[in-house]
Design a protein around this motif. Structure first.
Motif, mmCIF file in Angstrom:
data_model
loop_
_atom_site.group_PDB
_atom_site.id
_atom_site.type_symbol
_atom_site.label_atom_id
_atom_site.label_comp_id
_atom_site.label_asym_id
_atom_site.label_seq_id
_atom_site.Cartn_x
_atom_site.Cartn_y
_atom_site.Cartn_z
ATOM 1 N N LYS A 302 0.815 -1.228 0.000
ATOM 2 C CA LYS A 302 0.000 0.000 0.000
ATOM 3 C C LYS A 302 0.850 1.281 0.000
ATOM 4 C CE LYS A 302 -4.001 -1.914 0.274
ATOM 5 N NZ LYS A 302 -5.118 -1.838 -0.533
ATOM 6 N N LEU A 308 -2.935 -1.884 -10.062
ATOM 7 C CA LEU A 308 -2.992 -2.697 -11.268
ATOM 8 C C LEU A 308 -4.050 -2.048 -12.161
ATOM 9 C CD1 LEU A 308 -2.094 -5.142 -12.810
ATOM 10 C CD2 LEU A 308 -3.614 -6.552 -11.446
ATOM 11 N N ARG A 314 -15.773 0.377 -9.334
ATOM 12 C CA ARG A 314 -16.600 0.818 -8.216
ATOM 13 C C ARG A 314 -17.900 0.017 -8.109
ATOM 14 N NH1 ARG A 314 -17.211 5.366 -5.135
ATOM 15 N NH2 ARG A 314 -15.035 5.047 -4.677
HETATM 16 N N1 ACO Z 1 -4.989 -2.426 -7.952
HETATM 17 C C1 ACO Z 1 -4.684 -2.728 -6.668
HETATM 18 N N2 ACO Z 1 -5.522 -2.590 -5.631
HETATM 19 C C2 ACO Z 1 -6.724 -2.112 -5.896
HETATM 20 C C3 ACO Z 1 -7.126 -1.757 -7.206
HETATM 21 C C4 ACO Z 1 -6.220 -1.943 -8.267
HETATM 22 N N3 ACO Z 1 -6.537 -1.640 -9.524
HETATM 23 N N4 ACO Z 1 -8.404 -1.306 -7.183
HETATM 24 C C5 ACO Z 1 -8.791 -1.357 -5.900
HETATM 25 N N5 ACO Z 1 -7.771 -1.855 -5.116
HETATM 26 C C6 ACO Z 1 -7.827 -2.140 -3.672
HETATM 27 C C7 ACO Z 1 -7.861 -0.882 -2.846
HETATM 28 O O1 ACO Z 1 -6.568 -0.450 -2.502
HETATM 29 C C8 ACO Z 1 -8.653 -1.334 -1.639
HETATM 30 O O2 ACO Z 1 -7.817 -2.113 -0.831
HETATM 31 P P1 ACO Z 1 -8.018 -2.130 0.776
HETATM 32 O O3 ACO Z 1 -9.409 -2.659 1.010
HETATM 33 O O4 ACO Z 1 -6.951 -3.020 1.290
HETATM 34 O O5 ACO Z 1 -7.867 -0.713 1.232
HETATM 35 C C9 ACO Z 1 -9.698 -2.295 -2.241
HETATM 36 O O6 ACO Z 1 -9.076 -2.807 -3.436
HETATM 37 C C10 ACO Z 1 -11.011 -1.637 -2.585
HETATM 38 O O7 ACO Z 1 -10.733 -0.570 -3.470
HETATM 39 P P2 ACO Z 1 -11.505 0.804 -3.531
HETATM 40 O O8 ACO Z 1 -10.508 1.892 -3.753
HETATM 41 O O9 ACO Z 1 -12.455 0.947 -2.382
HETATM 42 O O10 ACO Z 1 -12.342 0.592 -4.837
HETATM 43 P P3 ACO Z 1 -13.130 1.711 -5.549
HETATM 44 O O11 ACO Z 1 -14.432 1.088 -5.897
HETATM 45 O O12 ACO Z 1 -13.156 2.966 -4.775
HETATM 46 O O13 ACO Z 1 -12.235 1.996 -6.838
HETATM 47 C C11 ACO Z 1 -11.430 2.006 -9.021
HETATM 48 C C12 ACO Z 1 -12.567 1.600 -8.091
HETATM 49 C C13 ACO Z 1 -11.184 3.520 -8.938
HETATM 50 C C14 ACO Z 1 -11.849 1.679 -10.459
HETATM 51 C C15 ACO Z 1 -10.157 1.229 -8.628
HETATM 52 O O14 ACO Z 1 -10.403 -0.159 -8.657
HETATM 53 C C16 ACO Z 1 -8.963 1.576 -9.527
HETATM 54 O O15 ACO Z 1 -8.306 2.593 -9.294
HETATM 55 N N6 ACO Z 1 -8.670 0.722 -10.570
HETATM 56 C C17 ACO Z 1 -7.585 0.985 -11.483
HETATM 57 C C18 ACO Z 1 -7.978 2.056 -12.479
HETATM 58 C C19 ACO Z 1 -8.979 1.554 -13.511
HETATM 59 O O16 ACO Z 1 -8.796 0.516 -14.125
HETATM 60 N N7 ACO Z 1 -10.032 2.368 -13.715
HETATM 61 C C20 ACO Z 1 -11.040 2.079 -14.745
HETATM 62 C C21 ACO Z 1 -12.382 1.891 -14.132
HETATM 63 S S1 ACO Z 1 -13.504 1.385 -15.377
HETATM 64 C C22 ACO Z 1 -13.933 2.762 -16.205
HETATM 65 O O17 ACO Z 1 -13.819 3.884 -15.754
HETATM 66 C C23 ACO Z 1 -14.489 2.526 -17.511
#
Ligand code: ACO
Length: 436
Positions: A302, A308, A314
């Motif tokens: 973290k 990734l 979300r």
């Molecule tokens: N890589 C590693 N860890 C992750 C990722 C990821 N891509 N996404 C979420 N996590 C982890 C978080 O750190 C968190 O861990 P914790 O519980 O230990 O603190 C847990 O998974 C939950 O994550 P949140 O941040 O609560 O998920 P949220 O729903 O807020 O975020 C998001 C969603 C923004 C899409 C996130 O998964 C992300 O940043 N992904 C990478 C970017 C991406 O691919 N975005 C495209 C989305 S699709 C679109 O817009 C068409």
């Protein structure tokens, strides 16, 4: 809070706080969870609700798109995304999202002709491109130029007139591929290619990007089909960050071209539409399969701030239905283009395999999202990385415009104005600078 079922489709929820009790209506939609209508809560109880990022809040009611994130369901006006991606043209999906129904043959012809007839840009728009540096990100060009359209169509300032709204909707959806393609041509230092009326939406987009004045250009049907599908898969996704931005900007009665420009800005970020570009950058940075374990270790740490890209969503916590279709399309495109050994694709597949079996990702329900595959397909199609989010914006304009129209046409529509939990200093008196 407790909920009790009344007669009919509606129940009430009661909330008790500090000896006071309020009864709140619970509203049911066609599909999906009921919502507690808290609008009277401040008046009845003197409290607001707290939901940073609005993750658990229905900000509006809508008839356009339904998502069940747990089951991996995505419906546009009731039609499953897989059926639309398989059988529809993007133009049919535009009609569907805007108007609520699939068009019959006659309506579709009229609609397609109108759309085609609005693809040209005012010649003065060309001047805007020249104002940008050649190395400008095409999202910056798109955001600025779409916003600039508001100066060309002042009739859209009066959105109370239905005909103005409809014309603005058609202009936005028809012109955005031209702006997007010209943003690309500009960064390449190439002549702008004008839209062709004999081509469909996806074909025209490809032609305006890849044709050259000096030679005839024939659209590759495999690429056109893939582009049609990519456009459909990105057309709308209910109240995501960029759509909510468009609705919020539009709720003030602002010019729709300016509102869509706001949506483009919101889409640009790597947590949203910028993810497809970020996926390719991430794959390039990993470089080869041997580096994957180190990279995954960084993602899990973290403190590293590394994510990734292309994983997680979300709303979808099981699978992203668009990702499944995109994965299939990705293999089809690579197969038909004869790309067998693409190192980035090999890397992506290996990364996907490792990540979907790794406890960190499984426990957090992090699956590949649509952008994980769209980046790879677009790259195979010869589209530069910086254009990935631009193409997403082209497709999503249909959703933004449809949601904007729905919002404006909602009876009793009001300006969006969220509240806050204030955690700053309490009231205090000003102290002159020499006394501080
Ligand atoms: N890589 C590693 N860890 C992750 C990722 C990821 N891509 N996404 C979420 N996590 C982890 C978080 O750190 C968190 O861990 P914790 O519980 O230990 O603190 C847990 O998974 C939950 O994550 P949140 O941040 O609560 O998920 P949220 O729903 O807020 O975020 C998001 C969603 C923004 C899409 C996130 O998964 C992300 O940043 N992904 C990478 C970017 C991406 O691919 N975005 C495209 C989305 S699709 C679109 O817009 C068409």
């Amino acid at each position: 809070m407790s909920a009790s079922q009344n007669e009919g489709q509606r129940s009430d929820a009661t909330i008790s706080l500090g000896g006071r009790t309020a009864t709140l209506p619970v509203l049911s939609g066609t599909l999906g969870p009921d919502v507690v209508d808290i609008r009277k809560l401040p008046a009845d109880m003197g409290v607001f609700t707290y939901d940073p990022g609005y993750g658990e809040t229905a900000s509006c009611s809508s008839k356009i798109t339904f998502i069940d994130g747990d089951k991996g369901v995505l419906l546009h006006r009731g039609y499953p995304i897989a059926q639309l991606a398989e059988h529809a043209s993007y133009e049919e999906v535009i009609y569907l999202l805007l108007n609520g129904e699939l068009p019959n043959k006659g309506d579709f012809e009229t609609f397609s002709n109108t759309l085609t007839n609005h693809t040209l840009l005012h010649e003065q728009i060309r001047n805007f491109f020249n104002g940008f540096r050649r190395d400008a990100h095409p999202m910056a060009i798109l955001c600025g130029t779409v916003g600039a359209l508001s100066a060309f169509y002042p009739d859209a300032n009066d959105i109370a007139i239905k005909a103005n709204r409809e014309l603005a909707a058609m202009r936005l959806i028809a012109k955005i591929p031209t702006i997007a393609a010209w943003a690309y041509k500009y960064t390449q230092g190439e002549a702008f290619i004008y839209p062709r009326n004999d081509l469909n939406y996806a074909e025209n987009l490809l032609a305006m990007m890849f044709a050259r004045e000096s030679e005839p250009y024939k659209v590759n049907p495999v690429l056109a089909r893939a582009m049609n599908r990519i456009l459909i898969l990105h057309a709308d996704h209910e109240q995501n960050a960029s759509t909510s931005t468009v609705r919020m900007a539009g709720s003030t009665g602002a010019n729709p071209f300016a509102c869509i420009s706001a949506g483009i800005a919101a889409l640009w970020g790597p947590a949203h539409g910028g993810a497809n570009e970020a996926v390719l950058k991430m794959l390039a940075a990993i470089g080869s399969k041997e580096n994957i374990p180190d990279f995954i270790a960084k993602v899990k740490d973290k403190t590293s701030g590394v994510k990734l890209m292309g994983f997680g969503h979300r709303v979808y916590k099981n699978f992203d239905p668009r990702a499944k279709i995109m994965q299939k399309t990705c293999h089809e495109v690579l197969g038909e283009l004869g790309i067998k050994d693409d190192p980035l694709l090999d890397l992506a597949i290996e990364l996907e395999k490792i990540a979907i079996n790794d406890d960190y990702f499984v426990q957090r329900k992090l699956y590949p999202n649509v952008d994980f595959y769209s980046g790879i397909i677009l790259k195979a199609m010869g589209i530069p990385t910086s254009m990935f989010t631009v193409l997403f914006a082209v497709a999503r304009t249909t959703g933004w415009v449809s949601q904007w129209k729905e919002m404006i046409e909602e009876p009793g529509q009001r300006i969006s104005r969220p509240r806050q939990l204030y955690t700053g200093a309490a009231q205090r008196d000003f102290v002159a600078v020499d006394k501080r």
